[in-house]
Design an enzyme around this catalytic site. Structure first.
Site, PDB file in Angstrom:
ATOM      1  CG  HIS A  47      -0.364   0.209   2.533  1.00 33.49           C
ATOM      2  ND1 HIS A  47      -0.179  -0.819   3.427  1.00 33.49           N
ATOM      3  CD2 HIS A  47       0.098   1.318   3.150  1.00 33.49           C
ATOM      4  CE1 HIS A  47       0.365  -0.355   4.534  1.00 33.49           C
ATOM      5  NE2 HIS A  47       0.548   0.948   4.391  1.00 33.49           N
ATOM      6  CG  ASP A  76      -0.184  -4.087   2.837  1.00 31.16           C
ATOM      7  OD1 ASP A  76       0.251  -3.469   1.860  1.00 31.16           O
ATOM      8  OD2 ASP A  76      -0.619  -3.522   3.867  1.00 31.16           O
ATOM      9  CB  SER A 152       2.901   0.922   7.082  1.00 30.08           C
ATOM     10  OG  SER A 152       2.760   1.813   5.998  1.00 30.08           O
TER      11      SER A 152
END
Length: 303
Positions: A47, A76, A152
């Site tokens: 992402h 992801d 992230s």
């Protein structure tokens, strides 16, 4: 005070050592962090990347344009091919299993805006969350090290600087979930680096949440029925070719009730012959459709 001094010393040591292997991913929109896996390879979350090209910012401020070698949107994860120079790879925590209460350190470099190092504890194991397209990601590591937006893709480390996981999902209330840095992740990252991007079978539909589906059916005088309401059908997708339409309610997939998106994803994953049988309710009429998943479209946020 001795404990606090030890934590401070660990933070400084990690910042000076492992911090060099933590990079910023992207600029302006969709920024995140990443880690150097090896020469020419950076691991991050899927992402965090937009398109095939991405800017990578290293700890010394150097920026380089990289290309996405492979990505796994449902899991992801993405690997970026980029000139890493002399930046070392982070060592994996092969012999240090994560345990409840274990002290950990989270590192990030959100979009290349500077290194952050925080401290926390492992608060949960084998947790589950949903990836960018709604698929379950299981076996994750939960910890309490606070993180800023854009963290992230950064690492969770032991005090010795060994890689325990990749920060991926913010739970809120001070908790974060990370994909464990185990042999499975190592294999997936290696495959992505070789350009082997997994392709999951997809219908080409967008699903409304259950509470929205019930409200919409009540608004037009239809009875409550458990299922997945189709709010959009992608043109020329398997769903469109099979005759599925906006407003249809999927109540069963492959002969099993479909009450949640996970039920549908599991049925799609098990469709080894390339087809799946769906039972749908259109208005008050129930019908069964057989959907061929061959040559399916794969939009970013749909089943």
């Amino acid at each position: 005070m001795a404990i606090l001094d030890e934590i401070q010393a660990s933070i400084r040591q990690l910042a000076d050592g492992a911090g060099a292997s933590v990079v910023g991913v992207g600029q302006r929109w969709g920024v995140g962090s990443g880690i150097v896996l090896g020469e020419g390879r950076v691991l991050t979350n899927a992402h965090n990347v937009r398109g095939d090209q991405v800017t990578v910012t290293f700890a010394d401020g150097r920026t380089a344009e990289g290309s996405v070698a492979g990505h796994d949107i449902d899991g992801d994860l993405a690997v970026i091919s980029v000139d890493t120079g002399a930046t070392p790879a982070l060592p994996w925590a092969d012999s240090v299993p994560a345990e409840l209460g274990m002290p950990v350190f989270a590192l990030a470099n959100p979009g290349g805006r500077g290194l952050r190092v925080t401290f926390g504890f492992v608060s949960g194991l084998e947790r589950t969350f949903h990836g960018p397209r709604g698929r379950r990601i299981t076996g994750s590591l939960e910890h309490t090290a606070p993180l800023l937006p854009g963290s992230s893709g950064g690492p969770v480390l032991t005090a010795g600087g060994q890689l325990l996981g990749i920060n991926t999902n913010r739970l809120g209330e001070g908790f974060y979930l990370a994909i464990p840095a185990d042999e499975t992740l190592r294999g997936r990252a290696g495959a992505l680096a070789r350009g082997e991007s997994p392709a999951s079978p997809r219908l080409g539909v967008a699903i409304a949440p259950g509470h929205v589906a019930r409200r919409l059916r009540r608004a037009v005088g239809l009875p409550d029925t458990d299922g997945l309401l189709i709010r959009e059908v992608v043109e020329n997708s398997p769903a469109a070719r099979a005759g599925l339409a906006q407003g249809d309610l999927i109540v069963a997939a492959a002969g099993r009730p479909a009450h949640t998106p996970d039920d549908l994803f599991d049925a799609l994953a098990a469709a080894h012959d390339g087809t799946i049988e769906l039972t749908v309710v259109r208005g008050t009429d129930e019908r069964t459709l057989r959907v061929s998943l061959a040559d399916n479209a794969q939009p970013g946020d749909q089943a």
